[in-house]
Design an enzyme around this catalytic site. Structure first.
Site, mmCIF file in Angstrom:
data_model
loop_
_atom_site.group_PDB
_atom_site.id
_atom_site.type_symbol
_atom_site.label_atom_id
_atom_site.label_comp_id
_atom_site.label_asym_id
_atom_site.label_seq_id
_atom_site.Cartn_x
_atom_site.Cartn_y
_atom_site.Cartn_z
ATOM 1 N N ASN A 148 79.704 76.146 114.030
ATOM 2 C CA ASN A 148 78.456 75.593 114.541
ATOM 3 C C ASN A 148 77.488 76.670 115.011
ATOM 4 O OD1 ASN A 148 79.614 73.159 114.034
ATOM 5 N ND2 ASN A 148 80.055 72.676 116.151
ATOM 6 N N ASP A 203 74.892 75.550 117.065
ATOM 7 C CA ASP A 203 74.146 74.803 118.081
ATOM 8 C C ASP A 203 74.302 75.338 119.501
ATOM 9 O OD1 ASP A 203 76.697 73.791 118.919
ATOM 10 O OD2 ASP A 203 76.488 72.118 117.521
ATOM 11 N N HIS A 241 79.348 81.541 110.729
ATOM 12 C CA HIS A 241 78.383 80.729 109.994
ATOM 13 C C HIS A 241 77.860 81.507 108.822
ATOM 14 C CE1 HIS A 241 76.498 81.291 114.207
ATOM 15 N NE2 HIS A 241 77.654 80.728 114.419
ATOM 16 N N ASP A 257 74.703 66.645 110.964
ATOM 17 C CA ASP A 257 75.517 67.599 110.217
ATOM 18 C C ASP A 257 74.822 67.923 108.896
ATOM 19 O OD1 ASP A 257 76.033 65.476 108.481
ATOM 20 O OD2 ASP A 257 78.022 65.106 109.265
ATOM 21 N N PHE A 258 75.554 68.465 107.952
ATOM 22 C CA PHE A 258 74.961 68.868 106.688
ATOM 23 C C PHE A 258 75.345 67.974 105.520
ATOM 24 C CE2 PHE A 258 74.963 72.623 109.308
ATOM 25 C CZ PHE A 258 73.689 73.116 109.095
#
Length: 174
Positions: free
Chosen positions: A153, A155, A172, A85-86
């Site tokens: 997300n 991804d 995003h 994650d961030f």
């Protein structure tokens, strides 16, 4: 709300507890926090097992009685797939290690130590998790209670899990 600060991830607590206290963070991360940048207080909170069971039962009741629900997911739904994650702190309990923003604000020594213990994959190799698949099942091709899924997300795991594009809103930033 009850929680205790603890530097021991396994310390017992009747309620919530922090995995570590901010004072145990490396100086570079504390400095980043003091500068009010992307490194906020990254301490993880964990509920006691009884509290988790109580919350799961309550959520299950809401889902069972729902005729129309929307789910909103973020990076945490993909960490079990091995995608970092961030924002997770340098002392995170996640196998994916510290988040990208926290690492960027850390010293080279912290980044090196994190890389040595990190178990992560790329978004191309990642496989949808049981959470992703459960959301598809709740959608049920539009017949289930989940009518829409909003995700932050990037991804692609929600799409790969089989969630129809018309039920998915991907939001995003840069």
């Amino acid at each position: 709300e009850h929680w205790e600060q603890s530097s021991e991830p396994s310390s017992p607590s009747p309620g919530r507890r922090r995995s570590y206290s901010p004072s145990h963070l490396p100086a570079s991360v504390r400095a980043c926090e003091m500068a009010s940048t992307v490194c906020e207080d990254t301490a993880e909170l964990h509920d006691a097992p009884e509290e988790v069971r109580r919350k799961v039962k309550r959520l299950a009741k809401y889902v069972r009685t729902s005729k129309h629900m929307i789910a909103f997911t973020g990076a945490g739904v993909s960490t079990a797939a091995g995608i970092p994650d961030f924002r997770s702190g340098v002392n995170t309990s996640l196998e994916t290690g510290a988040g990208a923003w926290v690492l960027r604000a850390s010293t080279p020594d912290v980044r090196k130590a994190n890389a040595a213990r990190r178990v992560a994959t790329t978004t191309v190799k990642a496989v949808p998790t049981s959470t992703h698949m459960s959301l598809v099942k709740l959608h049920g091709n539009g017949k289930g209670p989940l009518k829409a899924l909003v995700s932050q997300n990037t991804d692609g795991l929600h799409r790969r899990s089989g969630m129809p594009p018309e039920a998915l809103a991907e939001l995003h930033g840069k």
